[in-house]
Design a protein around this motif. Structure first.
Motif, PDB file in Angstrom:
ATOM      1  N   ASP B 138       0.811  -1.247  -0.070  1.00  0.00           N
ATOM      2  CA  ASP B 138       0.022   0.052  -0.181  1.00  0.00           C
ATOM      3  C   ASP B 138       0.765   1.123   0.030  1.00  0.00           C
ATOM      4  O   ASP B 138       0.464   2.310  -0.676  1.00  0.00           O
ATOM      5  CB  ASP B 138      -0.830  -0.142   1.084  1.00  0.00           C
ATOM      6  N   LEU B 139       1.845   1.317   0.793  1.00  0.00           N
ATOM      7  CA  LEU B 139       2.707   2.448   0.945  1.00  0.00           C
ATOM      8  C   LEU B 139       3.521   2.634  -0.375  1.00  0.00           C
ATOM      9  O   LEU B 139       4.044   3.665  -0.673  1.00  0.00           O
ATOM     10  CB  LEU B 139       3.645   2.393   2.089  1.00  0.00           C
ATOM     11  N   GLN B 140       3.857   1.406  -1.156  1.00  0.00           N
ATOM     12  CA  GLN B 140       4.603   1.678  -2.396  1.00  0.00           C
ATOM     13  C   GLN B 140       3.632   2.308  -3.484  1.00  0.00           C
ATOM     14  O   GLN B 140       3.971   3.412  -4.132  1.00  0.00           O
ATOM     15  CB  GLN B 140       5.049   0.571  -2.967  1.00  0.00           C
ATOM     16  N   ALA B 141       2.468   1.934  -3.412  1.00  0.00           N
ATOM     17  CA  ALA B 141       1.380   2.471  -4.188  1.00  0.00           C
ATOM     18  C   ALA B 141       0.924   3.810  -3.990  1.00  0.00           C
ATOM     19  O   ALA B 141       0.920   4.782  -4.646  1.00  0.00           O
ATOM     20  CB  ALA B 141       0.149   1.658  -4.338  1.00  0.00           C
ATOM     21  N   ASN B 142       1.080   4.202  -2.582  1.00  0.00           N
ATOM     22  CA  ASN B 142       0.362   5.510  -2.055  1.00  0.00           C
ATOM     23  C   ASN B 142       1.293   5.951  -1.011  1.00  0.00           C
ATOM     24  O   ASN B 142       1.148   5.744   0.293  1.00  0.00           O
ATOM     25  CB  ASN B 142      -0.913   5.265  -1.391  1.00  0.00           C
ATOM     26  N   PRO B 143       2.440   6.738  -1.254  1.00  0.00           N
ATOM     27  CA  PRO B 143       3.428   6.993  -0.084  1.00  0.00           C
ATOM     28  C   PRO B 143       2.992   8.120   0.687  1.00  0.00           C
ATOM     29  O   PRO B 143       1.924   8.754   0.228  1.00  0.00           O
ATOM     30  CB  PRO B 143       4.461   7.677  -1.304  1.00  0.00           C
ATOM     31  N   VAL B 144       3.453   7.981   1.966  1.00  0.00           N
ATOM     32  CA  VAL B 144       2.751   8.853   2.766  1.00  0.00           C
ATOM     33  C   VAL B 144       4.239   9.698   3.469  1.00  0.00           C
ATOM     34  O   VAL B 144       5.476   9.134   3.282  1.00  0.00           O
ATOM     35  CB  VAL B 144       2.297   8.325   4.039  1.00  0.00           C
ATOM     36  N   ASP B 145       4.084  11.012   4.087  1.00  0.00           N
ATOM     37  CA  ASP B 145       5.212  11.519   4.637  1.00  0.00           C
ATOM     38  C   ASP B 145       5.834  10.924   6.138  1.00  0.00           C
ATOM     39  O   ASP B 145       6.659  10.974   6.328  1.00  0.00           O
ATOM     40  CB  ASP B 145       4.844  12.827   4.783  1.00  0.00           C
ATOM     41  N   ILE B 146       4.863  10.672   6.880  1.00  0.00           N
ATOM     42  CA  ILE B 146       5.126  10.235   8.182  1.00  0.00           C
ATOM     43  C   ILE B 146       4.484   9.035   8.887  1.00  0.00           C
ATOM     44  O   ILE B 146       3.012   8.653   8.410  1.00  0.00           O
ATOM     45  CB  ILE B 146       4.684  11.528   9.312  1.00  0.00           C
ATOM     46  N   GLY B 147       5.165   7.959   9.456  1.00  0.00           N
ATOM     47  CA  GLY B 147       4.580   6.839  10.038  1.00  0.00           C
ATOM     48  C   GLY B 147       4.333   7.175  11.449  1.00  0.00           C
ATOM     49  O   GLY B 147       5.294   7.350  12.178  1.00  0.00           O
TER      50      GLY B 147
END
Lengths: 207, 207
Positions: B138-147
């Motif tokens: 999911d993160l590869q498809a929809n990158p985020v800034d902060i975990g």
């Protein structure tokens, strides 16, 4: 009251956690180097922090794990249990009531309050949310040690004033506002947005 | 990356909050004394903090409220919005998803994950809890800034390793464990038990 910095207290809390891990692993002694390594600090810092409270450990032998853990629990006031009241039964307040980590560390949430009729009476982990109108009367009847504020910013000062009137000497504040308390009341602010902004600063500086 | 201390960043965040209050009140200029007074610091500290980032304000005239607020938002990286992912759908994780204060400050929680089949699929504030097995994809498809890590301590390192593999450069950790991240990843720990222990220390020292 001795003037010990917040960062020293924080390191003592961390040392205690590592000592408890060593205890569980059956270790009997630990060097200041090993404690420093686990805490991301130096052995000189470990020795300096501990020397503020007396003489622990023997040169060349290190610290006795169980003994030092006991000392730290006493220094940090953790040889007894503490009673907490949470004011504000929103998402954060109710999460705090359910947080098992508190109980494990000796903190018992004994009551939760809110001013919203829709929330009063709601049950969280066996605690029924009470009406904040009863806060002062309830606290006089059943004193607690620590007040936790999880209300909106514009209501926080009124709540903290009430807690102080009831004799509470320690407050953990989650509301995004600067609160004023008398000198003999310890106040600790937790502001998650400020923590996030430290991260956005780092992200921006990285670019 | 410039080396600016955490406490400086924290004060900048606080100054910005006060400036935003002054903006709402229609004030056009503010003195370093007024900013210092609101923040419980000195005007020399205010000037020193701001001078790290350039020359603001005019001697005798003070700072232009709107202009300085804009500068601080840029410095803190707040002139854009940030995407957050929360891992762990327990009481704390779900409280964070519902926390309106994040959205107001420019932080959008875009996904929440858990490994408990009983929690996967649960809906919080319009977000459906996803299976942590899909986290990396999911993160590869929809990158985020902060975990944001809200899992038990013994699972936190595995999760942070996964976030780092996905290219996340900023992590807010609520798990009670020391995490290891590469040098180019910013890590901020929030440990509520440590905050409480600072209070119990104060309570014990008061007695």
């Amino acid at each position: 009251m001795r003037r010990i910095s917040d960062s020293t207290i924080r390191r003592l809390s961390l040392y205690l956690r590592f000592l408890e891990e060593f205890e569980r692993d059956g270790e009997e002694t630990v060097s200041s180097e090993a404690l420093a390594h686990r805490g991301g600090t130096t052995s000189a810092q470990v020795r300096k922090d501990l020397s503020l409270f007396g003489s622990f450990g023997k040169r060349g032998l290190g610290y006795r794990v169980h003994e030092l853990a006991e000392h730290l629990r006493e220094i940090l006031g953790l040889s007894r249990r503490f009673r907490l009241v949470v004011v504000g039964a929103g998402a954060l307040g109710t999460a705090l009531v359910q947080h098992s980590g508190f109980r494990e560390r000796g903190f018992d949430v004994v009551a939760i309050f809110d001013n919203d009729p829709a929330k009063v009476g709601g049950k969280w982990d066996g605690l029924r949310t009470r009406d904040v109108a009863d806060l002062e009367r309830d606290l006089q009847a059943n004193p607690v040690d620590i007040g936790v504020i999880a209300v909106p910013g514009d209501q926080a000062q009124v709540i903290v004033d009430c807690l102080v009137r009831c004799g509470i000497k320690a407050v953990l504040n989650f509301a995004p506002s600067q609160l004023t308390v008398p000198d003999d009341v310890a106040l600790k602010n937790v502001n998650l947005s400020l923590d996030l902004e430290a991260l956005t600063f780092a992200l921006t500086a990285l670019q």
